[in-house]
Enzyme design. Structure first.
Site, PDB file in Angstrom:
ATOM      1  N   THR A  73       0.974  -1.190  -0.133  1.00 28.75           N
ATOM      2  CA  THR A  73      -0.026   0.167   0.262  1.00 28.75           C
ATOM      3  C   THR A  73       0.838   1.648   0.008  1.00 28.75           C
ATOM      4  O   THR A  73       0.672   2.526  -1.036  1.00 28.75           O
ATOM      5  CB  THR A  73      -1.059   0.060   1.590  1.00 28.75           C
ATOM      6  OG1 THR A  73      -1.534  -1.330   0.841  1.00 28.75           O
ATOM      7  CG2 THR A  73      -1.990   1.138   0.926  1.00 28.75           C
ATOM      8  N   GLN A 184       0.126 -10.123  -6.198  1.00 22.12           N
ATOM      9  CA  GLN A 184      -0.953 -11.493  -6.364  1.00 22.12           C
ATOM     10  C   GLN A 184      -0.204 -12.998  -6.712  1.00 22.12           C
ATOM     11  O   GLN A 184      -0.533 -13.296  -7.315  1.00 22.12           O
ATOM     12  CB  GLN A 184      -2.284 -12.009  -6.160  1.00 22.12           C
ATOM     13  CG  GLN A 184      -2.477 -10.988  -4.760  1.00 22.12           C
ATOM     14  CD  GLN A 184      -3.133 -11.431  -4.287  1.00 22.12           C
ATOM     15  OE1 GLN A 184      -2.451 -12.873  -3.552  1.00 22.12           O
ATOM     16  NE2 GLN A 184      -3.421 -11.245  -2.910  1.00 22.12           N
ATOM     17  N   SER A 204       4.667  -7.207  -1.959  1.00 25.73           N
ATOM     18  CA  SER A 204       4.235  -7.589  -0.218  1.00 25.73           C
ATOM     19  C   SER A 204       5.124  -8.565   0.245  1.00 25.73           C
ATOM     20  O   SER A 204       4.680  -9.407  -0.682  1.00 25.73           O
ATOM     21  CB  SER A 204       2.522  -7.178  -0.455  1.00 25.73           C
ATOM     22  OG  SER A 204       2.865  -7.104   0.856  1.00 25.73           O
ATOM     23  N   ALA A 205       5.838  -8.571   1.398  1.00 26.78           N
ATOM     24  CA  ALA A 205       6.329  -9.619   1.789  1.00 26.78           C
ATOM     25  C   ALA A 205       4.941 -10.444   2.380  1.00 26.78           C
ATOM     26  O   ALA A 205       5.502 -12.274   2.544  1.00 26.78           O
ATOM     27  CB  ALA A 205       7.601  -8.875   3.281  1.00 26.78           C
ATOM     28  N   HIS A 206       4.447 -10.220   3.056  1.00 25.27           N
ATOM     29  CA  HIS A 206       3.414 -10.811   3.311  1.00 25.27           C
ATOM     30  C   HIS A 206       2.238 -12.010   2.826  1.00 25.27           C
ATOM     31  O   HIS A 206       2.043 -12.596   3.311  1.00 25.27           O
ATOM     32  CB  HIS A 206       2.608 -10.431   4.767  1.00 25.27           C
ATOM     33  CG  HIS A 206       1.227  -9.321   3.864  1.00 25.27           C
ATOM     34  ND1 HIS A 206      -0.047 -10.021   4.272  1.00 25.27           N
ATOM     35  CD2 HIS A 206       1.184  -8.544   3.804  1.00 25.27           C
ATOM     36  CE1 HIS A 206      -0.682  -9.314   3.559  1.00 25.27           C
ATOM     37  NE2 HIS A 206      -0.192  -7.899   3.940  1.00 25.27           N
ATOM     38  N   THR A 243      14.247   5.291   9.100  1.00 23.00           N
ATOM     39  CA  THR A 243      15.564   3.733   9.267  1.00 23.00           C
ATOM     40  C   THR A 243      14.692   2.633   8.845  1.00 23.00           C
ATOM     41  O   THR A 243      13.641   2.267   8.965  1.00 23.00           O
ATOM     42  CB  THR A 243      15.824   3.928  11.345  1.00 23.00           C
ATOM     43  OG1 THR A 243      16.157   5.122  11.435  1.00 23.00           O
ATOM     44  CG2 THR A 243      16.654   2.600  11.358  1.00 23.00           C
ATOM     45  N   CYS A 331     -13.443  -5.882   3.608  1.00 22.02           N
ATOM     46  CA  CYS A 331     -12.569  -4.453   3.995  1.00 22.02           C
ATOM     47  C   CYS A 331     -10.821  -4.576   5.493  1.00 22.02           C
ATOM     48  O   CYS A 331     -11.602  -5.649   6.064  1.00 22.02           O
ATOM     49  CB  CYS A 331     -12.993  -3.371   4.381  1.00 22.02           C
ATOM     50  SG  CYS A 331     -14.829  -3.262   2.508  1.00 22.02           S
TER      51      CYS A 331
HETATM   52  N1  PLP Z   1      -1.992  -5.018  -3.666  1.00 22.57           N
HETATM   53  C1  PLP Z   1      -2.874  -6.227  -3.648  1.00 22.57           C
HETATM   54  C2  PLP Z   1      -3.582  -7.061  -5.116  1.00 22.57           C
HETATM   55  C3  PLP Z   1      -3.222  -6.761  -2.547  1.00 22.57           C
HETATM   56  O1  PLP Z   1      -3.438  -8.775  -2.823  1.00 22.57           O
HETATM   57  C4  PLP Z   1      -2.804  -6.604  -1.479  1.00 22.57           C
HETATM   58  C5  PLP Z   1      -3.512  -7.073   0.132  1.00 22.57           C
HETATM   59  O2  PLP Z   1      -4.122  -7.267  -0.035  1.00 22.57           O
HETATM   60  C6  PLP Z   1      -2.497  -5.289  -1.465  1.00 22.57           C
HETATM   61  C7  PLP Z   1      -2.121  -4.722  -2.158  1.00 22.57           C
HETATM   62  C8  PLP Z   1      -2.348  -4.148  -0.218  1.00 22.57           C
HETATM   63  O3  PLP Z   1      -0.869  -5.332   0.146  1.00 22.57           O
HETATM   64  P1  PLP Z   1      -0.199  -4.707   1.741  1.00 22.57           P
HETATM   65  O4  PLP Z   1      -0.804  -5.088   2.320  1.00 22.57           O
HETATM   66  O5  PLP Z   1       1.663  -4.912   1.554  1.00 22.57           O
HETATM   67  O6  PLP Z   1      -0.939  -3.545   1.826  1.00 22.57           O
END
Ligand code: PLP
Length: 388
Positions: A73, A184, A204-206, A243, A331
């Site tokens: 994000t 994704q 995104s890492a997670h 940092t 959401c």
């Molecule tokens: N973009 C996509 C396609 C996602 O599925 C997500 C997470 O749900 C994001 C962006 C946002 O990622 P983050 O949680 O790292 O901000």
């Protein structure tokens, strides 16, 4: 029936990989500030640079062009801005064209004001319409500045793959910049920034087994860069001050290394599980609608609607059966909104869709339990319908 929970919501977030956990814990113990020149500082810097190479390798990019952020994000809000710089000179972009099925992180348009944003429609198959993109860019007012286009590589709700490489050709023919949300897609299909010819990639890492709160904005070059979202001490070559989150970044790097390794074997296994799931669902409820099954999808995702069953109700029913999955666009508050993705595909968004997404530790036994739960829930729906 087993009471063990089954996690089938990997697109919401993946389980933390043991490799990422180890790297994260090692990162926590690094005492130095990576900006310091002493040995402790250099050790912290080395952990970040290792992760930078690992993330770059995953997306076929130059490590020098990876800017770490606190998630996708933030990366999106960094790059989606009309204010760019070429060296020290400001460059003003003329508008943002964003696909109708983007994740809200991109769909909201970042720092572009509303009157500079235009939506690119998708077909009923959930694929961005390149003819519409071409048409929009042909009508773009070049005097206002370059156009920026944002198209995701794989949709988070349906898994449907988007024609990003073809879009890049159209965008570049009109002198524009292409931003690709690959959140994704990485770890699910091979991703190469070079091959896609995208200008910016967001990861995104997670979503790949790293920790939450780490991500990156990856660029193809450094000539034209967005004005930073977060200013201060000039970290990340001035692109993102503050940092660095060493544990998060180190964990991200380890997850990226895992995601890049044995990708085809892992995904062939996951695709076979997804096929088994969908076949089982169709046998149990022939009227199930599987969204995007006619086109190309990432191998781990199934989005479906069971006529007569609201996705919210279905999600709770699965949860009671011990299965974690998603309902449409959950959401941040946890409430379920109408899916803008289904709406953009011209489908009735009122019932919503349920999403099952698989990951590396999903087993055949998990899938068989999910099918059994599905059959039970679909059967109840029929009985309720018959009683009504
Ligand atoms: N973009 C996509 C396609 C996602 O599925 C997500 C997470 O749900 C994001 C962006 C946002 O990622 P983050 O949680 O790292 O901000």
């Amino acid at each position: 029936m087993s009471t063990e929970r089954i996690y089938l919501d990997w697109n919401a977030t993946a389980k933390l990989l043991p490799e990422a956990r180890d790297a994260l814990l090692e990162g926590l113990d690094l005492a130095g500030n990576p900006s310091s020149v002493h040995r402790e500082g250099r050790a912290a810097r080395a952990a970040i640079e290792k992760a930078r190479r690992q993330v770059a390798e995953l997306v076929g990019a130059d490590p020098a062009h990876v800017v770490f952020t606190a998630g996708a994000t933030e990366a999106a809000n960094t790059v989606l801005t009309p204010d760019f710089r070429m060296g020290r000179s400001p460059v003003r972009l003329g508008g943002l064209y964003v696909s109708a099925i983007e994740h809200p992180a991109v769909h909201e348009g970042g720092r572009f004001p509303a009157d500079m944003r235009t939506e690119i429609p998708v077909s009923s198959d959930g694929v961005v319409r390149l003819d519409a993109l071409e048409d929009l860019l042909r009508r773009h007012d070049a005097d206002a500045g370059l156009p920026m286009v944002a198209i995701m590589l794989a949709n988070s709700e349906t898994g449907i793959l988007q024609p990003v490489a073809e879009a890049a050709k159209i965008v570049h023919a009109h002198g524009g910049l292409l931003v690709v949300d690959a959140v994704q897609a990485v770890g699910r299909i091979p991703v190469s920034l070079e091959a896609l010819e995208a200008d910016f990639l967001i990861v995104s890492a997670h979503k790949i087994g790293g920790p939450k709160g780490a991500g990156a904005l990856v660029s193809r070059g450094e000539t034209l860069m967005p004005t930073p979202l977060i200013r201060g001490g000039g970290h990340e070559k001035g692109h993102r001050s503050g940092t660095e989150n060493i544990p998060g970044i180190a964990g991200f790097g380890a997850a990226a290394a895992f995601a890049a390794s044995d990708l085809s074997e892992r995904n062939a296994r996951i695709a076979a599980l997804r096929d088994r799931l969908e076949a089982g669902m169709r046998t149990a409820a022939p009227d199930v609608i599987i969204h995007g099954d006619s086109g190309d999808r990432v191998p781990n995702t199934t989005a479906f609607t069971l006529p007569g069953l609201k996705a919210e109700t279905g999600q709770i029913a699965f949860d009671l059966e011990g299965i974690a999955l998603s309902a449409g666009s959950a959401c941040s508050s946890g409430k379920v909104g109408e899916s803008h993705v289904l709406k953009a595909m011209g489908r009735d968004p009122r019932l919503g869709a349920l999403r099952i997404s698989l990951g590396w530790d999903t087993t055949e036994a998990d899938i068989d339990r999910a099918i059994a739960a599905f059959a039970k829930i679909a059967g109840r729906r029929k009985q309720a319908g018959a009683a009504a």
